[in-house]
Write an enzyme that holds these catalytic residues in place. Structure first.
Site, short mmCIF file in Angstrom:
data_model
loop_
_atom_site.label_atom_id
_atom_site.label_comp_id
_atom_site.label_asym_id
_atom_site.label_seq_id
_atom_site.Cartn_x
_atom_site.Cartn_y
_atom_site.Cartn_z
N ARG A 1 -4.05 7.00 -3.32
CA ARG A 1 -3.81 5.99 -2.74
C ARG A 1 -3.47 4.84 -3.60
NH1 ARG A 1 -7.44 8.37 0.68
NH2 ARG A 1 -7.08 8.16 2.86
N GLU B 1 -11.99 7.45 -3.80
CA GLU B 1 -12.04 7.30 -2.37
C GLU B 1 -13.41 7.78 -1.61
OE1 GLU B 1 -10.26 5.46 0.86
OE2 GLU B 1 -9.33 5.60 -1.08
N TYR C 1 4.11 6.12 2.29
CA TYR C 1 3.22 6.95 2.83
C TYR C 1 3.90 8.40 2.52
CZ TYR C 1 -0.38 4.01 3.86
OH TYR C 1 -1.45 2.78 3.74
N ARG D 1 0.88 3.56 -16.81
CA ARG D 1 0.91 3.46 -18.15
C ARG D 1 2.25 4.08 -18.88
NH1 ARG D 1 -1.90 -0.42 -17.99
NH2 ARG D 1 -3.88 -0.64 -17.84
N CYS E 1 -8.68 2.40 -11.30
CA CYS E 1 -8.85 3.54 -10.52
C CYS E 1 -10.36 3.68 -10.04
CB CYS E 1 -8.73 4.89 -11.41
SG CYS E 1 -7.01 5.29 -12.31
N ARG F 1 -0.89 7.28 8.26
CA ARG F 1 -0.30 6.08 8.79
C ARG F 1 1.16 6.50 9.36
NH1 ARG F 1 -2.59 1.16 7.94
NH2 ARG F 1 -1.14 0.54 9.92
N ARG G 1 0.85 -1.09 -0.16
CA ARG G 1 -0.02 -0.16 -0.01
C ARG G 1 0.86 1.35 0.23
NH1 ARG G 1 -1.90 -2.63 4.54
NH2 ARG G 1 -0.76 -0.94 5.73
#
Length: 120
Positions: free
Chosen positions: A89, A77, A107, A63, A74, A115, A7
């Site tokens: 993200r 959120e 992050y 790409r 995609c 986070r 992530r």
């Protein structure tokens, strides 16, 4: 070989096409580099963007980095009250021998605050 999820997130300074592409490329590159992931090990990458990012699809940056044969997607959120603005993200599924506890999640910029336990 196991399937691992990696992530990451990055906060943009502003919503414009060049910034979306640059920030997404930075996030993806740093995430792959931190985990020593070769692009051949990528299974797929899911990108999300907060609803205030509308100028470009983050997947276009992948790409442009040469990931033409990697499935990319995609999504928007969730629009949660008080959430951090202008965030992209990613969650990449990869083939890796690295144990889950050693996976590095990236992050970056303002997204570090999302986070603090994982931030680089």
């Amino acid at each position: 070989m196991a399937v691992r999820a990696v992530r990451g997130a990055i906060q943009l300074d502003r919503d414009d096409r060049a910034e979306v592409l640059h920030a997404t490329a930075e996030l993806l590159s740093k995430t792959l580099h931190a985990n020593e992931i070769d692009t051949d090990a990528l299974i797929s990458v899911m990108f999300t963007a907060t609803p205030d990012i509308t100028s470009e699809f983050p997947a276009l940056a992948a790409r442009e980095l040469g990931l033409g044969d990697v499935p990319l997607m995609c999504a928007v959120e969730m629009d949660v009250v008080g959430s951090m603005p202008r965030v992209i993200r990613l969650m990449a599924l990869v083939e890796s021998d690295t144990p889950r506890k050693y996976i590095v999640h990236a992050y970056l910029r303002g997204a570090v605050a999302l986070r603090l336990d994982l931030a680089q």
